[in-house]
Write a protein that holds these residues in place. Structure first.
Motif, PDB file in Angstrom:
ATOM      1  N   GLY A   1       0.832  -1.294  -0.025  1.00 31.89           N
ATOM      2  CA  GLY A   1       0.069  -0.140  -0.174  1.00 31.89           C
ATOM      3  C   GLY A   1       1.016   1.290  -0.032  1.00 31.89           C
ATOM      4  N   VAL A   2       0.264   2.367  -0.104  1.00 31.24           N
ATOM      5  CA  VAL A   2       1.041   3.803  -0.131  1.00 31.24           C
ATOM      6  C   VAL A   2       0.033   4.717   0.404  1.00 31.24           C
ATOM      7  CG1 VAL A   2       1.912   5.491  -1.794  1.00 31.24           C
ATOM      8  CG2 VAL A   2       2.086   3.118  -2.491  1.00 31.24           C
ATOM      9  N   ASP A   3       0.771   5.364   1.666  1.00 26.66           N
ATOM     10  CA  ASP A   3       0.072   6.563   2.232  1.00 26.66           C
ATOM     11  C   ASP A   3       0.179   7.718   1.652  1.00 26.66           C
ATOM     12  OD1 ASP A   3      -0.685   8.119   4.322  1.00 26.66           O
ATOM     13  OD2 ASP A   3       0.533   7.459   5.814  1.00 26.66           O
TER      14      ASP A   3
ATOM     15  N   GLY B   1       4.681   0.274   5.780  1.00 25.83           N
ATOM     16  CA  GLY B   1       5.579   1.360   5.273  1.00 25.83           C
ATOM     17  C   GLY B   1       6.515   0.948   3.950  1.00 25.83           C
ATOM     18  N   HIS B   2       6.802  -0.198   3.630  1.00 26.42           N
ATOM     19  CA  HIS B   2       7.668  -0.569   2.506  1.00 26.42           C
ATOM     20  C   HIS B   2       7.000  -0.093   1.248  1.00 26.42           C
ATOM     21  CE1 HIS B   2       9.468  -3.357  -0.575  1.00 26.42           C
ATOM     22  NE2 HIS B   2      10.448  -3.354   0.297  1.00 26.42           N
ATOM     23  N   GLY B   3       5.795  -0.177   1.076  1.00 24.68           N
ATOM     24  CA  GLY B   3       5.325   0.452  -0.260  1.00 24.68           C
ATOM     25  C   GLY B   3       5.347   1.973  -0.482  1.00 24.68           C
TER      26      GLY B   3
ATOM     27  N   PRO C   1      17.411   7.264   0.848  1.00 27.28           N
ATOM     28  CA  PRO C   1      16.556   8.028   1.726  1.00 27.28           C
ATOM     29  C   PRO C   1      15.507   7.111   2.407  1.00 27.28           C
ATOM     30  CG  PRO C   1      16.978   9.223  -0.215  1.00 27.28           C
ATOM     31  CD  PRO C   1      17.326   7.879  -0.558  1.00 27.28           C
ATOM     32  N   SER C   2      15.026   7.435   3.668  1.00 26.58           N
ATOM     33  CA  SER C   2      13.923   6.668   4.081  1.00 26.58           C
ATOM     34  C   SER C   2      13.394   7.453   5.315  1.00 26.58           C
ATOM     35  CB  SER C   2      14.425   5.395   4.494  1.00 26.58           C
ATOM     36  OG  SER C   2      13.061   4.439   5.285  1.00 26.58           O
ATOM     37  N   ARG C   3      12.280   6.981   5.925  1.00 35.15           N
ATOM     38  CA  ARG C   3      11.959   7.653   7.109  1.00 35.15           C
ATOM     39  C   ARG C   3      12.173   6.498   8.192  1.00 35.15           C
ATOM     40  NH1 ARG C   3       8.558  11.772   7.265  1.00 35.15           N
ATOM     41  NH2 ARG C   3       8.089  12.702   5.180  1.00 35.15           N
ATOM     42  N   CYS C   4      12.961   6.904   9.181  1.00 32.27           N
ATOM     43  CA  CYS C   4      13.282   5.967  10.217  1.00 32.27           C
ATOM     44  C   CYS C   4      12.344   6.080  11.293  1.00 32.27           C
ATOM     45  CB  CYS C   4      14.586   6.314  10.760  1.00 32.27           C
ATOM     46  SG  CYS C   4      16.152   6.146   9.889  1.00 32.27           S
ATOM     47  N   GLY C   5      11.309   5.009  11.338  1.00 31.45           N
ATOM     48  CA  GLY C   5      10.079   5.065  12.218  1.00 31.45           C
ATOM     49  C   GLY C   5       9.047   5.405  11.290  1.00 31.45           C
ATOM     50  N   PHE C   6       8.626   4.795  10.518  1.00 33.70           N
ATOM     51  CA  PHE C   6       7.321   5.065   9.651  1.00 33.70           C
ATOM     52  C   PHE C   6       6.119   5.284  10.438  1.00 33.70           C
ATOM     53  CE2 PHE C   6       3.675   3.436   7.273  1.00 33.70           C
ATOM     54  CZ  PHE C   6       3.873   4.272   6.101  1.00 33.70           C
ATOM     55  N   PRO C   7       5.304   5.906  10.317  1.00 37.08           N
ATOM     56  CA  PRO C   7       5.177   6.936   9.120  1.00 37.08           C
ATOM     57  C   PRO C   7       5.744   8.580   9.470  1.00 37.08           C
ATOM     58  CG  PRO C   7       3.059   7.011  10.040  1.00 37.08           C
ATOM     59  CD  PRO C   7       3.872   5.869  11.065  1.00 37.08           C
ATOM     60  N   ASP C   8       5.910   8.592  10.948  1.00 34.24           N
ATOM     61  CA  ASP C   8       6.240   9.986  11.401  1.00 34.24           C
ATOM     62  C   ASP C   8       7.751  10.344  11.492  1.00 34.24           C
ATOM     63  OD1 ASP C   8       3.434  10.758  11.130  1.00 34.24           O
ATOM     64  OD2 ASP C   8       3.069   9.728  12.995  1.00 34.24           O
ATOM     65  N   GLY C   9       8.467   9.251  11.424  1.00 26.59           N
ATOM     66  CA  GLY C   9       9.803   9.351  11.958  1.00 26.59           C
ATOM     67  C   GLY C   9      10.496  10.383  11.224  1.00 26.59           C
ATOM     68  N   PRO C  10      11.740  10.756  11.287  1.00 29.08           N
ATOM     69  CA  PRO C  10      12.806  11.576  10.705  1.00 29.08           C
ATOM     70  C   PRO C  10      13.311  10.954   9.519  1.00 29.08           C
ATOM     71  CG  PRO C  10      13.594  10.970  12.604  1.00 29.08           C
ATOM     72  CD  PRO C  10      12.397  10.341  12.740  1.00 29.08           C
ATOM     73  N   LEU C  11      13.820  11.964   8.541  1.00 25.13           N
ATOM     74  CA  LEU C  11      14.362  11.067   7.453  1.00 25.13           C
ATOM     75  C   LEU C  11      15.766  10.700   7.937  1.00 25.13           C
ATOM     76  CD1 LEU C  11      13.482  13.722   4.523  1.00 25.13           C
ATOM     77  CD2 LEU C  11      12.315  11.356   5.195  1.00 25.13           C
ATOM     78  N   CYS C  12      16.252   9.729   7.151  1.00 24.99           N
ATOM     79  CA  CYS C  12      17.527   9.079   7.322  1.00 24.99           C
ATOM     80  C   CYS C  12      18.086   8.589   6.162  1.00 24.99           C
ATOM     81  CB  CYS C  12      17.608   7.989   8.452  1.00 24.99           C
ATOM     82  SG  CYS C  12      16.574   6.740   8.098  1.00 24.99           S
ATOM     83  N   LEU C  13      19.300   7.903   6.105  1.00 18.45           N
ATOM     84  CA  LEU C  13      19.775   7.410   4.949  1.00 18.45           C
ATOM     85  C   LEU C  13      19.952   5.913   5.405  1.00 18.45           C
ATOM     86  CD1 LEU C  13      22.579   9.577   3.726  1.00 18.45           C
ATOM     87  CD2 LEU C  13      20.565   8.950   2.630  1.00 18.45           C
ATOM     88  N   MET C  14      19.138   5.017   4.548  1.00 17.61           N
ATOM     89  CA  MET C  14      19.209   3.499   5.157  1.00 17.61           C
ATOM     90  C   MET C  14      20.630   2.950   4.668  1.00 17.61           C
ATOM     91  SD  MET C  14      15.252   1.926   4.341  1.00 17.61           S
ATOM     92  CE  MET C  14      15.849   0.566   4.874  1.00 17.61           C
ATOM     93  N   GLU C  15      21.256   2.218   5.692  1.00 19.42           N
ATOM     94  CA  GLU C  15      22.450   1.688   5.141  1.00 19.42           C
ATOM     95  C   GLU C  15      22.105   0.436   4.198  1.00 19.42           C
ATOM     96  OE1 GLU C  15      26.072  -0.924   7.441  1.00 19.42           O
ATOM     97  OE2 GLU C  15      24.873   0.591   8.747  1.00 19.42           O
ATOM     98  N   GLY C  16      21.042  -0.131   4.371  1.00 19.55           N
ATOM     99  CA  GLY C  16      20.749  -1.426   3.543  1.00 19.55           C
ATOM    100  C   GLY C  16      19.391  -1.043   2.847  1.00 19.55           C
TER     101      GLY C  16
END
Length: 401
Positions: free
Chosen positions: A62-64, A93-95, A239-254
């Motif tokens: 799904g997509v939020d 949060g994956h989609g 780029p990702s959200r660390c703590g979906f859906p309201d977490g801060p942006l971060c760079l995912m190592e993997g």
């Protein structure tokens, strides 16, 4: 050359090539400006196209659409999970992450996607967790819906470890996408460090399998490898959200081959948007022929034809789209596809009316890379056609004599 030495040679060549890629004014890697923006010259590409007019179906959890960077980017879509809560529901949060990498606008300090004016068609086939636990029927229904809804590109980051072989409902769905002119892109999976299992849909004919690389061009060690890999894309420090859906942006190592699949899909959207009259065959051909790869390698099982470089097409004008009706890979497979069962042939139909046309010199040329080397999976059937034609000609001459 052994696979290990070839992989090392590929890594060294790609690292050297990508290290010299032009940099934009921002050099630091941040969630708003990841490393691949410089490698792919994103800001220069956006001066030409931003993906407008292209619809990417994201078959996922799904997509939020309420996230700032996705507001106005997400179409209605459909939900094929057992609960059927709606395509805009994404508790995993994956989609949403995949959609943001493709078409995020960066609004509200959100994720900046690579094709920010493409539209996302959310197709929910998994409420979260292991994709292989979801009924294959849900996958097939989702693929069919994306085709019927008019998606230009299907982006599917999941794999089916439980489905073996190249037949069955998923293979039939891939055939349907091919007939519908849809570019079907799927991740090869993250089993490269252990069992390295080839799995559908990426392993199916007609589906473009995507591997992952790290900054500098090396294959990510987790990225599954094999003949199913056609292209590679960035899969680390995305780029990702660390703590979906309201977490801060971060760079995912993997970020995995999931992220790589999304970014290759976004690359295809940019190219297709700039050339809306092209077919999926032409879009894929220029993607293969402009990919970053060593000059002396046609392809390998680790990054396929190389790392996707849409900037070479969009900014530099490289890549010959070739014959719109001739696929650059899977050509023999496509030529052998059985037409749909309906409508039934009329009684007046003759064998000549329904026969597949022979592949001429133009089609053969269109199925080669920009350096003239043949692309894989296309040679066997062509050689057979030539052999049959020559044999028939000799027999006719012998009878005439």
């Amino acid at each position: 050359m052994t696979p290990t030495r070839r992989a090392l040679a590929t890594t060294l060549a790609l690292t050297a090539a990508l290290a010299t890629a032009p940099a934009t004014s921002q050099a630091a890697d941040t969630p708003q400006h990841p490393w691949y923006f410089d490698t792919l010259r994103a800001e220069e590409m956006w001066e030409h196209t931003t993906g407008e007019g292209i619809t990417v179906a994201v078959l996922d959890t799904g997509v939020d659409p309420t996230l700032p960077e996705l507001q106005g980017q997400v179409l209605e879509g459909a939900d094929f999970t057992a609960g059927a809560e709606g395509a805009h529901v994404d508790t995993d949060g994956h989609g949403t992450h995949m959609a943001s990498l493709i078409a995020g606008t960066g609004e509200g300090n959100g994720i900046q996607g690579l094709a920010p004016d493409a539209k996302i068609l959310p197709v929910r086939i998994n409420p979260g967790g292991d994709f292989s636990l979801i009924s294959v029927d849900r996958w097939v229904e989702g693929i069919q819906y994306a085709i019927e809804a008019g998606a230009d590109i299907i982006s599917l980051s999941g794999i089916r470890k439980d489905v073996i072989g190249a037949s069955g409902p998923l293979a039939a769905a891939a055939e349907e996408a091919t007939r519908g002119g849809v570019l079907f892109i799927a991740g090869v999976g993250n089993s490269g460090e252990d069992e390295n299992t080839a799995a559908p849909p990426a392993s199916l004919d007609g589906v473009v399998g995507i591997g992952a690389v790290v900054k500098g061009g090396e294959r990510a060690l987790y990225s599954t490898y094999g003949p199913q890999v056609a292209l590679a894309g960035p899969g680390v420090d995305v780029p990702s959200r660390c703590g979906f859906p309201d977490g801060p942006l971060c760079l995912m190592e993997g970020g995995g081959t999931s992220a790589a699949t999304a970014l290759v899909s976004a690359s295809a959207a940019l190219i297709w948007s700039q050339h809306p009259d092209w077919t999926k065959n032409q879009v894929l051909r220029v993607m293969l022929n402009t990919a970053e790869r060593p000059d002396d390698e046609r392809r390998d099982d680790f990054t396929g034809y190389g790392i996707v470089r849409p900037d070479r097409v969009i900014v530099d004008g490289e890549g010959d789209p070739g014959d719109p009706d001739s696929p650059p890979i899977f050509r023999d497979w496509e030529a052998g596809l059985v037409p749909p069962a309906t409508p039934e042939p009329t009684p007046e139909a003759t064998p000549d009316d329904s026969a597949e046309p022979a592949l001429g010199p133009e089609a053969e040329a269109a199925a080669t890379s920009d350096d003239g080397s043949p692309l894989p999976w296309v040679l066997g059937g062509t050689a057979a056609v030539v052999l049959v034609a020559v044999t028939g000609w000799l027999l006719l001459r012998r009878r005439a004599a």
